[in-house]
Design a protein around this motif. Structure first.
Motif, PDB file in Angstrom:
ATOM      1  N   GLU A 146      -4.325 -43.403   0.331  1.00  0.00           N
ATOM      2  CA  GLU A 146      -5.232 -42.570   1.134  1.00  0.00           C
ATOM      3  C   GLU A 146      -4.598 -41.221   1.492  1.00  0.00           C
ATOM      4  O   GLU A 146      -5.269 -40.191   1.497  1.00  0.00           O
ATOM      5  CB  GLU A 146      -5.590 -43.337   2.405  1.00  0.00           C
ATOM      6  N   THR A 147      -3.306 -41.219   1.760  1.00  0.00           N
ATOM      7  CA  THR A 147      -2.609 -40.003   2.196  1.00  0.00           C
ATOM      8  C   THR A 147      -1.861 -39.307   1.058  1.00  0.00           C
ATOM      9  O   THR A 147      -1.073 -38.393   1.307  1.00  0.00           O
ATOM     10  CB  THR A 147      -1.619 -40.329   3.332  1.00  0.00           C
ATOM     11  N   HIS A 190      -9.999 -48.268   3.760  1.00  0.00           N
ATOM     12  CA  HIS A 190      -9.420 -46.925   3.864  1.00  0.00           C
ATOM     13  C   HIS A 190     -10.249 -45.909   3.086  1.00  0.00           C
ATOM     14  O   HIS A 190     -10.706 -46.186   1.972  1.00  0.00           O
ATOM     15  CB  HIS A 190      -7.980 -46.941   3.338  1.00  0.00           C
ATOM     16  N   GLN A 191     -10.428 -44.729   3.673  1.00  0.00           N
ATOM     17  CA  GLN A 191     -11.190 -43.664   3.041  1.00  0.00           C
ATOM     18  C   GLN A 191     -10.525 -43.227   1.731  1.00  0.00           C
ATOM     19  O   GLN A 191      -9.315 -43.050   1.680  1.00  0.00           O
ATOM     20  CB  GLN A 191     -11.315 -42.457   3.974  1.00  0.00           C
ATOM     21  N   GLY A 192     -11.344 -43.059   0.713  1.00  0.00           N
ATOM     22  CA  GLY A 192     -10.843 -42.591  -0.568  1.00  0.00           C
ATOM     23  C   GLY A 192     -10.193 -43.655  -1.416  1.00  0.00           C
ATOM     24  O   GLY A 192      -9.751 -43.383  -2.530  1.00  0.00           O
ATOM     25  N   VAL A 193     -10.128 -44.865  -0.905  1.00  0.00           N
ATOM     26  CA  VAL A 193      -9.541 -45.966  -1.671  1.00  0.00           C
ATOM     27  C   VAL A 193     -10.645 -46.714  -2.393  1.00  0.00           C
ATOM     28  O   VAL A 193     -11.692 -47.009  -1.823  1.00  0.00           O
ATOM     29  CB  VAL A 193      -8.745 -46.926  -0.752  1.00  0.00           C
ATOM     30  N   TYR A 216      -2.862 -47.059   2.753  1.00  0.00           N
ATOM     31  CA  TYR A 216      -2.510 -45.836   3.485  1.00  0.00           C
ATOM     32  C   TYR A 216      -1.732 -44.881   2.578  1.00  0.00           C
ATOM     33  O   TYR A 216      -1.970 -43.669   2.596  1.00  0.00           O
ATOM     34  CB  TYR A 216      -1.713 -46.172   4.742  1.00  0.00           C
TER      35      TYR A 216
END
Length: 143
Positions: free
Chosen positions: A54-55, A78-81, A51
């Motif tokens: 990701e953020t 997680h997206q982008g990980v 997280y």
């Protein structure tokens, strides 16, 4: 650089050595890992690291469990990980150069602490090559 780190009960000693290395090299560490050897569930420590990446709260992440597999699978939800399971510095280098990995997953039961610190150093100091690899990395994400 801000680095997020998380580990289960297989990795407290690894985390301690890695955090020491990171702090000696002027990195800021966000610690989500356990400090005990009492049995815990690796997703509870892998998700917060992923997280953070990701953020964009952290530039890179480090996750540690016994085999490195479960915590890498968790992070990769997680997206982008792009969490890469690494057991040598050469694989850590390729994970960055070819896959633009942003989380390194370390198998504590199959590497030494010294190897783990060396892999982290390699991972953090290796640049993504881009070019033909960028096209491939773009195809990893589900849209």
């Amino acid at each position: 650089m801000i680095i997020s780190i998380g580990n289960d009960h297989a990795g407290p000693d690894y985390k301690k050595a890695i955090v020491k290395y990171l702090e000696l090299n002027d990195h800021t560490v966000i610690n989500h890992g356990t400090d005990t050897f009492d049995s815990v569930d690796y997703p509870d420590f892998g998700h917060p690291v992923a997280y953070d990446v990701e953020t964009n709260k952290a530039e890179f992440g480090i996750v540690i469990c016994g085999s490195g597999n479960g915590i890498a699978m968790t992070a990769n939800k997680h997206q982008g990980v792009r969490a890469a399971l690494c057991w040598t510095k050469e694989i850590a280098s390729l994970a960055r150069e070819h896959n633009n990995a942003n989380i390194i997953s370390i198998p504590a039961r199959y590497t030494s602490i010294e190897q783990a610190v060396e892999m982290v150093h390699t991972f953090l100091t290796t640049e993504f090559e881009g070019g033909r690899h960028d096209r491939r990395v773009q195809k990893i994400a589900c849209k």
